[in-house]
Scaffold this motif. Sequence first.
Motif, PDB file in Angstrom:
ATOM      1  N   VAL A 294      -6.813   1.068 -21.940  1.00 13.88           N
ATOM      2  CA  VAL A 294      -6.647  -0.202 -21.772  1.00 13.88           C
ATOM      3  C   VAL A 294      -6.201  -1.141 -22.773  1.00 13.88           C
ATOM      4  N   GLY A 295      -5.133  -0.622 -23.452  1.00 20.94           N
ATOM      5  CA  GLY A 295      -4.438  -1.386 -24.509  1.00 20.94           C
ATOM      6  C   GLY A 295      -4.955  -1.209 -25.985  1.00 20.94           C
ATOM      7  N   PHE A 296      -6.053  -0.554 -26.199  1.00 23.31           N
ATOM      8  CA  PHE A 296      -6.559  -0.192 -27.588  1.00 23.31           C
ATOM      9  C   PHE A 296      -6.784   1.155 -28.075  1.00 23.31           C
ATOM     10  N   LYS A 297      -6.348   1.432 -29.324  1.00 17.61           N
ATOM     11  CA  LYS A 297      -6.558   2.592 -29.789  1.00 17.61           C
ATOM     12  C   LYS A 297      -8.037   3.165 -29.483  1.00 17.61           C
ATOM     13  N   HIS A 298      -8.404   4.244 -28.796  1.00 20.11           N
ATOM     14  CA  HIS A 298      -9.555   4.731 -28.266  1.00 20.11           C
ATOM     15  C   HIS A 298      -9.507   6.112 -27.877  1.00 20.11           C
ATOM     16  N   GLY A 299     -10.369   6.930 -28.613  1.00 16.40           N
ATOM     17  CA  GLY A 299     -10.355   8.402 -28.446  1.00 16.40           C
ATOM     18  C   GLY A 299      -9.919   9.054 -29.599  1.00 16.40           C
ATOM     19  N   GLU A 300      -9.393  10.137 -29.797  1.00 12.32           N
ATOM     20  CA  GLU A 300      -8.978  10.795 -30.980  1.00 12.32           C
ATOM     21  C   GLU A 300      -7.395  10.343 -31.174  1.00 12.32           C
ATOM     22  N   GLY A 301      -7.379  10.168 -32.729  1.00 16.34           N
ATOM     23  CA  GLY A 301      -6.094   9.952 -33.222  1.00 16.34           C
ATOM     24  C   GLY A 301      -5.872  10.034 -34.603  1.00 16.34           C
ATOM     25  N   GLU A 302      -4.709   9.642 -35.118  1.00 14.84           N
ATOM     26  CA  GLU A 302      -4.539   9.517 -36.581  1.00 14.84           C
ATOM     27  C   GLU A 302      -3.719   8.257 -36.895  1.00 14.84           C
ATOM     28  N   GLN A 303      -4.094   7.749 -37.781  1.00 11.37           N
ATOM     29  CA  GLN A 303      -3.281   6.356 -38.354  1.00 11.37           C
ATOM     30  C   GLN A 303      -2.993   6.693 -39.750  1.00 11.37           C
ATOM     31  N   SER A 304      -1.722   6.220 -39.983  1.00 14.22           N
ATOM     32  CA  SER A 304      -1.458   6.174 -41.410  1.00 14.22           C
ATOM     33  C   SER A 304      -0.777   5.198 -41.976  1.00 14.22           C
ATOM     34  N   TRP A 305      -0.763   4.501 -43.191  1.00 14.34           N
ATOM     35  CA  TRP A 305      -0.557   3.356 -43.752  1.00 14.34           C
ATOM     36  C   TRP A 305       0.648   3.542 -44.784  1.00 14.34           C
TER      37      TRP A 305
END
Length: 178
Positions: free
Chosen positions: A80-91
């Motif tokens: 519903v529009g949010f990062k939610h569950g498994e993931g990978e974020q890089s900066w």
Amino acid sequence: PDGSMYKGQWYADQRHGTGEWIWPDGSMYKGQWDGDMMQGVGTYEKGDHTYAGEWQANQQHGKGEEKWPNGTKYVGEFQVGFKHGEGEQSWADGSTYQGSFCSNNKHGTGTYTWPSGYKYEGQWEKDVMHGEGKLIKGILIDAGYWQGGKRLDGKGELDTNRIFQLESMALARPILSR
């Protein structure tokens, strides 16, 4: 009436099938529609901000990839529009997080790696280290319980495998004589 434009398939006076919606500010969605809503697989672009992935009821929902102009990138699950569950974020600075997200926050189990190579492996709550975890700084491991981003108790350990690797590398170097 607001200057938006739709080009694509229609059914029963609604956007349905494949189509492209362009807003007056130039942002655009191109992908699948169902019952006048972004539904299925599609891409949203607004300048250098993009999202490509699954949609449900006009919101990011399912698997997708989102990129921001500042170099931040997220690949993983949305709800519903949010990062939610498994993931990978890089900066852009080289730091990364791989693990669980809840409502856009690091939450659950995950690993955050700083550009220096230091890393935290363990539990997160609302974007801060919270619960069992360990902070790894080269050959030093600080393991224990974290609350609000700070270690409450724990013990430091040396990673003897890393020490052996470092000693082996030192022995393999040639000795220069005068």
